[in-house]
Write an enzyme that holds these catalytic residues in place. Structure first.
Site, PDB file in Angstrom:
ATOM      1  N   LYS A  20       0.831  -1.195   0.000  1.00 51.34           N
ATOM      2  CA  LYS A  20       0.000   0.000   0.000  1.00 51.34           C
ATOM      3  C   LYS A  20       0.872   1.254   0.000  1.00 51.34           C
ATOM      4  O   LYS A  20       0.602   2.212  -0.732  1.00 51.34           O
ATOM      5  CB  LYS A  20      -0.926  -0.034   1.219  1.00 51.34           C
ATOM      6  CG  LYS A  20      -1.972   1.066   1.274  1.00 51.34           C
ATOM      7  CD  LYS A  20      -3.131   0.677   2.208  1.00 51.34           C
ATOM      8  CE  LYS A  20      -2.725   0.617   3.654  1.00 51.34           C
ATOM      9  NZ  LYS A  20      -2.739   1.944   4.320  1.00 51.34           N
ATOM     10  N   ARG A  25       2.661   6.022  -3.428  1.00 51.48           N
ATOM     11  CA  ARG A  25       3.692   6.900  -3.976  1.00 51.48           C
ATOM     12  C   ARG A  25       3.745   6.817  -5.491  1.00 51.48           C
ATOM     13  O   ARG A  25       3.847   7.838  -6.189  1.00 51.48           O
ATOM     14  CB  ARG A  25       5.049   6.548  -3.353  1.00 51.48           C
ATOM     15  CG  ARG A  25       5.150   7.022  -1.913  1.00 51.48           C
ATOM     16  CD  ARG A  25       6.153   6.216  -1.072  1.00 51.48           C
ATOM     17  NE  ARG A  25       6.272   6.793   0.268  1.00 51.48           N
ATOM     18  CZ  ARG A  25       5.378   6.597   1.247  1.00 51.48           C
ATOM     19  NH1 ARG A  25       4.312   5.830   1.042  1.00 51.48           N
ATOM     20  NH2 ARG A  25       5.553   7.162   2.427  1.00 51.48           N
ATOM     21  N   GLY A  90      -5.514   8.067   5.253  1.00 55.14           N
ATOM     22  CA  GLY A  90      -4.679   9.171   5.690  1.00 55.14           C
ATOM     23  C   GLY A  90      -3.587   9.507   4.697  1.00 55.14           C
ATOM     24  O   GLY A  90      -3.275  10.679   4.471  1.00 55.14           O
ATOM     25  N   SER A 162       3.562  12.924  11.764  1.00 57.83           N
ATOM     26  CA  SER A 162       3.433  11.827  10.806  1.00 57.83           C
ATOM     27  C   SER A 162       4.369  12.086   9.640  1.00 57.83           C
ATOM     28  O   SER A 162       4.435  13.207   9.127  1.00 57.83           O
ATOM     29  CB  SER A 162       1.994  11.691  10.295  1.00 57.83           C
ATOM     30  OG  SER A 162       1.936  10.742   9.248  1.00 57.83           O
ATOM     31  N   SER A 163       5.080  11.046   9.215  1.00 58.18           N
ATOM     32  CA  SER A 163       5.954  11.175   8.049  1.00 58.18           C
ATOM     33  C   SER A 163       5.158  11.439   6.776  1.00 58.18           C
ATOM     34  O   SER A 163       5.725  11.892   5.776  1.00 58.18           O
ATOM     35  CB  SER A 163       6.786   9.903   7.879  1.00 58.18           C
ATOM     36  OG  SER A 163       5.955   8.795   7.573  1.00 58.18           O
ATOM     37  N   ASP A 324       2.680   0.704  12.508  1.00 53.72           N
ATOM     38  CA  ASP A 324       1.693  -0.229  11.961  1.00 53.72           C
ATOM     39  C   ASP A 324       1.950  -1.671  12.382  1.00 53.72           C
ATOM     40  O   ASP A 324       1.043  -2.509  12.325  1.00 53.72           O
ATOM     41  CB  ASP A 324       1.675  -0.138  10.431  1.00 53.72           C
ATOM     42  CG  ASP A 324       1.066   1.163   9.939  1.00 53.72           C
ATOM     43  OD1 ASP A 324       0.366   1.821  10.724  1.00 53.72           O
ATOM     44  OD2 ASP A 324       1.291   1.524   8.765  1.00 53.72           O
ATOM     45  N   LYS A 351      -3.948   6.710  15.057  1.00 51.25           N
ATOM     46  CA  LYS A 351      -4.208   5.806  13.929  1.00 51.25           C
ATOM     47  C   LYS A 351      -5.713   5.589  13.762  1.00 51.25           C
ATOM     48  O   LYS A 351      -6.525   6.332  14.310  1.00 51.25           O
ATOM     49  CB  LYS A 351      -3.467   4.487  14.154  1.00 51.25           C
ATOM     50  CG  LYS A 351      -1.951   4.628  14.094  1.00 51.25           C
ATOM     51  CD  LYS A 351      -1.509   5.002  12.690  1.00 51.25           C
ATOM     52  CE  LYS A 351      -0.011   5.057  12.545  1.00 51.25           C
ATOM     53  NZ  LYS A 351       0.407   5.342  11.154  1.00 51.25           N
ATOM     54  N   ARG A 397      -5.677  -3.318  11.274  1.00 49.02           N
ATOM     55  CA  ARG A 397      -4.536  -4.058  11.813  1.00 49.02           C
ATOM     56  C   ARG A 397      -4.885  -4.774  13.123  1.00 49.02           C
ATOM     57  O   ARG A 397      -4.307  -5.816  13.433  1.00 49.02           O
ATOM     58  CB  ARG A 397      -3.337  -3.128  11.973  1.00 49.02           C
ATOM     59  CG  ARG A 397      -2.959  -2.475  10.641  1.00 49.02           C
ATOM     60  CD  ARG A 397      -1.561  -1.979  10.548  1.00 49.02           C
ATOM     61  NE  ARG A 397      -1.373  -1.240   9.309  1.00 49.02           N
ATOM     62  CZ  ARG A 397      -1.115  -1.764   8.122  1.00 49.02           C
ATOM     63  NH1 ARG A 397      -1.016  -3.084   8.007  1.00 49.02           N
ATOM     64  NH2 ARG A 397      -0.961  -1.007   7.048  1.00 49.02           N
ATOM     65  N   LYS A 423      -9.785  -2.066   4.320  1.00 51.27           N
ATOM     66  CA  LYS A 423      -9.027  -0.824   4.187  1.00 51.27           C
ATOM     67  C   LYS A 423      -7.684  -1.062   3.520  1.00 51.27           C
ATOM     68  O   LYS A 423      -7.227  -0.268   2.695  1.00 51.27           O
ATOM     69  CB  LYS A 423      -8.841  -0.176   5.562  1.00 51.27           C
ATOM     70  CG  LYS A 423      -8.243   1.218   5.505  1.00 51.27           C
ATOM     71  CD  LYS A 423      -8.193   1.836   6.881  1.00 51.27           C
ATOM     72  CE  LYS A 423      -7.901   3.320   6.802  1.00 51.27           C
ATOM     73  NZ  LYS A 423      -6.602   3.643   6.216  1.00 51.27           N
TER      74      LYS A 423
END
Length: 442
Positions: A20, A25, A90, A162-163, A324, A351, A397, A423
């Site tokens: 994902k 990206r 997100g 968050s990155s 995660d 999350k 998760r 998801k």
């Protein structure tokens, strides 16, 4: 949908689903490229469908081929048309916001619509950055409206929320005509995800330099070049079945995905790691520059052997770099006869669920002894997993971790709202069954 899992060991092998993180990206870079990009991508999840929907709203044409395994993405075919529907993704939202701001005119106001838990997840770093650079931000209920235009310049952004914010801004700045700089005002958490972004940008023709002493990225600008992109197998979702005992194929041994780092912790928790996949055998200097990242892959099976010699030696897991993976690592820790402490879990509360509380609830339902701490928790492992009822809290998760727990536990495990796996892994339970898992819908 509630599902009951019955104890039965997992076995056999399965190809990893598409990553994902890698797919997001590639999709957004293809949307910004100069020509048509060919993207090899497996079965879609709800989050990836959200990104594909949004690049179509951005004006791209998306053509599915070969039973949806190949996607042709042609940028700038149609005019931009909102609203943009990001669902609960997100990553989609945080990539879209700066990219959209770089595409609209200063007079346009565009609406972005969220769902579910994403409505309450913070976007403060972007809101502050947009307002500091003269862009308008308006937020109400489900929607965010932005107007103004993102231009080349020197930007400052926090790295400890968050990155995804850092990655999204890098992607957008790379598409501008002039060079830009991005300086982080705090240490970066989940840094591996930003390295993934830099690598993907490199494959599309942009080399972003990072200067660690000043925490500054140098983005040359000039746009992206189309390419043929093969999305990696997904380490995040592979971890569930690996802990369950199955073999997962098509995993890159040189992947930059953050959750590959979980192998180091799993080794400490009694899982034997083949040498090809051991992180200490990789050369980090080679990883970021190599174009062969997607070409070296293989099958991985972990063998679990409890190690009584470590039962008094505490293991610490830093949640900052792989949030995660914490639910499934916590389950693995519960099986090993040693205490395991989860540290630096502040971001786990941001999350799909409060992932500290939902993971603790899962472990307690399985009769695992745990203790809550300020920014994490302590797991006192070694006891047998018991059956019980687990609330997924609509967190994919948590639901997948509960399913693996059910295959290992002494009694049946019931998962409430198990459909949330869609998801990131819509056919998770079909694959669970292929590997010998036993479940039925209540």
């Amino acid at each position: 949908m509630d599902i009951q899992i019955n104890n039965h060991p997992l076995n056999g092998n399965l190809a990893a689903i598409s990553s994902k993180s890698d797919a997001h990206r590639a999709i957004w870079l293809a949307a910004l490229a100069d020509q048509r990009t060919t993207l090899q991508l497996g079965q879609l999840s709800q989050d990836i469908e959200a990104s594909l929907s949004c690049i179509e709203a951005l004006g791209c044409q998306v053509i599915h081929q070969n039973n949806n395994q190949t996607y042709q993405i042609q940028p700038r075919v149609n005019p931009l048309k909102g609203p943009f529907l990001v669902g609960e993704s997100g990553t989609t939202l945080r990539f879209l916001l700066p990219i959209l701001a770089s595409q609209i005119t200063s007079k346009q106001e565009i609406e972005i619509v969220r769902q579910g838990s994403l409505i309450t997840r913070t976007n403060l770093p972007y809101r502050q950055l947009f307002q500091a650079h003269g862009l308008s931000w308006r937020e109400e209920d489900l929607s965010i409206w932005i107007s103004g235009q993102l231009t080349a310049g020197h930007y400052h952004l926090t790295g400890d929320v968050s990155s995804q914010f850092v990655s999204g801004l890098l992607l957008a700045l790379g598409n501008l005509k002039q060079a830009s700089k991005l300086t982080l005002t705090s240490p970066l958490e989940s840094a591996a995800y930003v390295e993934m972004t830099r690598h993907s940008m490199q494959l599309f023709g942009q080399t972003v330099d990072y200067h660690p002493l000043s925490r500054t990225y140098q983005i040359p600008g000039g746009g992206y070049q189309a390419c043929h992109y093969i999305v990696e197998g997904d380490w995040s979702n592979a971890l569930f079945f690996l802990v369950g005992g199955a073999q997962i194929n098509n995993l890159s041994t040189r992947s930059l995905q953050a959750d590959r780092q979980a192998l180091t912790y799993l080794h400490e928790l009694g899982h034997q790691i083949p040498s090809d996949f051991a992180l200490e055998n990789q050369n980090p200097a080679h990883i970021i520059s190599g174009s062969d990242l997607n070409t070296k892959s293989g099958g991985l099976r972990l063998t679990f052997k409890p190690n009584p010699t470590n039962q008094n030696k505490e293991l610490t897991i830093d949640a900052r770099q792989l949030p995660d993976a914490i639910p499934i690592l916590s389950l693995a820790a519960a099986r090993q006869a040693r205490p395991t402490r989860i540290l630096n879990g502040q971001r786990l509360r941001l999350k799909e669920s409060d992932r500290i509380e939902s993971t603790l609830a899962l472990l307690r339902a399985l009769s695992v002894e745990v203790e809550t701490e300020a920014q994490g928790f302590l797991i006192r492992g070694g006891s047998s997993l018991q059956g019980g009822a687990i609330n997924s809290y609509q967190d994919h998760r948590i639901a997948m971790t509960a399913a693996i727990a059910g295959s290992l536990a002494q009694g049946p495990v019931t998962i409430h709202d198990a459909e949330c796996v869609a998801k990131s892994y819509p056919h998770f339970f079909q694959d669970f069954k292929k590997l010998g898992g036993i479940y039925h819908v209540l």
